[in-house]
Design a protein around this motif. Structure first.
Motif, PDB file in Angstrom:
ATOM      1  N   LEU A 107       0.831  -1.204   0.000  1.00  0.00           N
ATOM      2  CA  LEU A 107       0.000   0.000   0.000  1.00  0.00           C
ATOM      3  C   LEU A 107       0.862   1.248   0.000  1.00  0.00           C
ATOM      4  O   LEU A 107       0.589   2.211  -0.734  1.00  0.00           O
ATOM      5  N   THR A 108       1.909   1.236   0.821  1.00  0.00           N
ATOM      6  CA  THR A 108       2.809   2.385   0.874  1.00  0.00           C
ATOM      7  C   THR A 108       3.453   2.636  -0.481  1.00  0.00           C
ATOM      8  O   THR A 108       3.587   3.787  -0.922  1.00  0.00           O
ATOM      9  N   GLY A 109       3.850   1.557  -1.167  1.00  0.00           N
ATOM     10  CA  GLY A 109       4.434   1.695  -2.495  1.00  0.00           C
ATOM     11  C   GLY A 109       3.456   2.262  -3.502  1.00  0.00           C
ATOM     12  O   GLY A 109       3.803   3.127  -4.316  1.00  0.00           O
ATOM     13  N   ILE A 110       2.212   1.780  -3.440  1.00  0.00           N
ATOM     14  CA  ILE A 110       1.181   2.266  -4.360  1.00  0.00           C
ATOM     15  C   ILE A 110       0.897   3.746  -4.119  1.00  0.00           C
ATOM     16  O   ILE A 110       0.773   4.535  -5.064  1.00  0.00           O
ATOM     17  N   VAL A 111       0.799   4.123  -2.840  1.00  0.00           N
ATOM     18  CA  VAL A 111       0.555   5.524  -2.500  1.00  0.00           C
ATOM     19  C   VAL A 111       1.686   6.398  -3.036  1.00  0.00           C
ATOM     20  O   VAL A 111       1.459   7.485  -3.586  1.00  0.00           O
ATOM     21  N   GLY A 112       2.920   5.914  -2.894  1.00  0.00           N
ATOM     22  CA  GLY A 112       4.062   6.666  -3.413  1.00  0.00           C
ATOM     23  C   GLY A 112       3.988   6.853  -4.914  1.00  0.00           C
ATOM     24  O   GLY A 112       4.272   7.947  -5.434  1.00  0.00           O
ATOM     25  N   ASP A 113       3.586   5.798  -5.627  1.00  0.00           N
ATOM     26  CA  ASP A 113       3.451   5.891  -7.085  1.00  0.00           C
ATOM     27  C   ASP A 113       2.368   6.899  -7.478  1.00  0.00           C
ATOM     28  O   ASP A 113       2.542   7.691  -8.412  1.00  0.00           O
ATOM     29  N   ILE A 114       1.240   6.863  -6.752  1.00  0.00           N
ATOM     30  CA  ILE A 114       0.145   7.789  -7.056  1.00  0.00           C
ATOM     31  C   ILE A 114       0.589   9.225  -6.802  1.00  0.00           C
ATOM     32  O   ILE A 114       0.267  10.143  -7.572  1.00  0.00           O
ATOM     33  N   THR A 174      -4.233  10.839  -1.385  1.00  0.00           N
ATOM     34  CA  THR A 174      -2.986  10.108  -1.149  1.00  0.00           C
ATOM     35  C   THR A 174      -2.373  10.484   0.193  1.00  0.00           C
ATOM     36  O   THR A 174      -1.765   9.641   0.848  1.00  0.00           O
ATOM     37  N   ARG A 175      -2.535  11.730   0.601  1.00  0.00           N
ATOM     38  CA  ARG A 175      -2.034  12.126   1.933  1.00  0.00           C
ATOM     39  C   ARG A 175      -2.780  11.374   3.028  1.00  0.00           C
ATOM     40  O   ARG A 175      -2.186  10.920   4.012  1.00  0.00           O
ATOM     41  N   LYS A 176      -4.107  11.231   2.859  1.00  0.00           N
ATOM     42  CA  LYS A 176      -4.899  10.488   3.836  1.00  0.00           C
ATOM     43  C   LYS A 176      -4.493   9.019   3.854  1.00  0.00           C
ATOM     44  O   LYS A 176      -4.369   8.404   4.922  1.00  0.00           O
ATOM     45  N   GLU A 190       0.727   4.834   7.758  1.00  0.00           N
ATOM     46  CA  GLU A 190       1.702   5.102   8.822  1.00  0.00           C
ATOM     47  C   GLU A 190       1.133   4.739  10.189  1.00  0.00           C
ATOM     48  O   GLU A 190       1.832   4.161  11.024  1.00  0.00           O
ATOM     49  N   ARG A 191      -0.158   5.010  10.421  1.00  0.00           N
ATOM     50  CA  ARG A 191      -0.782   4.649  11.694  1.00  0.00           C
ATOM     51  C   ARG A 191      -0.813   3.149  11.880  1.00  0.00           C
ATOM     52  O   ARG A 191      -0.536   2.635  12.952  1.00  0.00           O
ATOM     53  N   ASN A 192      -1.173   2.419  10.818  1.00  0.00           N
ATOM     54  CA  ASN A 192      -1.215   0.960  10.900  1.00  0.00           C
ATOM     55  C   ASN A 192       0.160   0.370  11.124  1.00  0.00           C
ATOM     56  O   ASN A 192       0.311  -0.611  11.835  1.00  0.00           O
TER      57      ASN A 192
END
Length: 230
Positions: free
Chosen positions: A164-171, A217-219, A225-227
């Motif tokens: 998920l973190t990787g996908i968010v970074g790509d977006i 994407t910030r959300k 990060e919380r998880n």
């Protein structure tokens, strides 16, 4: 090495899509944890039935059926996990110190005791005593299995969070590029004057869209990060 399902009862077969109602919706770790409760319930019900409480026989039989179905589901489902997780569960049940034989022996003891109760067998007292003596071993075995499923669940969760973190970074990267395109489009529209009005509308819409993407994407990044921190 034998398959994971080797430690389930041979007399019971299940269709892949025929999931009992008491299993549906439960995670593997919750199902494994419930096995501990069911094991103690079966021992109590069987002992009471052996001492003349005939109403407990059917209750113990139902508990045994639930336990057997749950055990089958745990093992067959775990066999379809990703390789690392499947190997861990296989090792937990079938390794040098695997708990599979203990679980299988326990199920057989309960089944034998219930059969002997119905047949008024003179061997009942010895079988019941052996079943009670099995209490600590089955609890320890089921605790070990539950821990293994819990570790597998955490591993899968960590892997999903990394993805998920990787996908968010790509977006976020795409959103930044889209912002640059939107800004350039607005500049070009302004230079075009009257002829650039329609183009300006499109550029403004693109700007609004990229703003929405950036906010989402910030959300998502904050949630990831919380998880990860939990």
């Amino acid at each position: 090495m034998t398959s994971l399902t080797a430690h389930t009862t041979a007399s019971t077969t299940f269709k892949r899509n025929d999931t009992p109602a008491h299993i549906a919706g439960l995670s593997l770790v919750n199902l494994a944890a419930r096995q501990r409760m069911l094991s103690q319930r079966m021992i109590l019900q069987t002992v009471l039935a052996a001492h003349g409480d005939t109403g407990r026989v059917q209750a113990a039989q139902r508990s045994l059926q639930m336990f057997t179905e749950s055990q089958h589901h745990l093992l067959t489902t775990a066999a379809n996990l990703e390789p690392a997780s499947a190997r861990k569960i296989t090792e937990t049940y079938q390794g040098a110190r695997g708990v599979g034989p203990v679980v299988q022996a326990f199920m057989q003891l309960v089944r034998s005791a219930l059969d002997q109760i119905e047949a008024a067998s003179p061997r009942l007292a010895a079988t019941t005593s052996e079943l009670v003596d099995h209490t600590d071993r089955i609890l320890e075995a089921l605790n070990t299995a539950t821990t293994a499923f819990d570790e597998v669940a955490k591993l899968r969760s960590d892997t999903m969070m990394k993805e998920l973190t990787g996908i968010v970074g790509d977006i976020q990267s795409v959103a930044k590029e889209a912002k640059v395109v939107s800004f350039n489009a607005q500049v070009m529209a302004a230079r075009a004057g009257q002829h650039g009005r329609e183009f300006a509308v499109v550029a403004n819409v693109l700007s609004d869209i990229t703003g929405e993407i950036d906010s989402l994407t910030r959300k998502a990044a904050a949630l990831a990060e919380r998880n990860r921190a939990q």
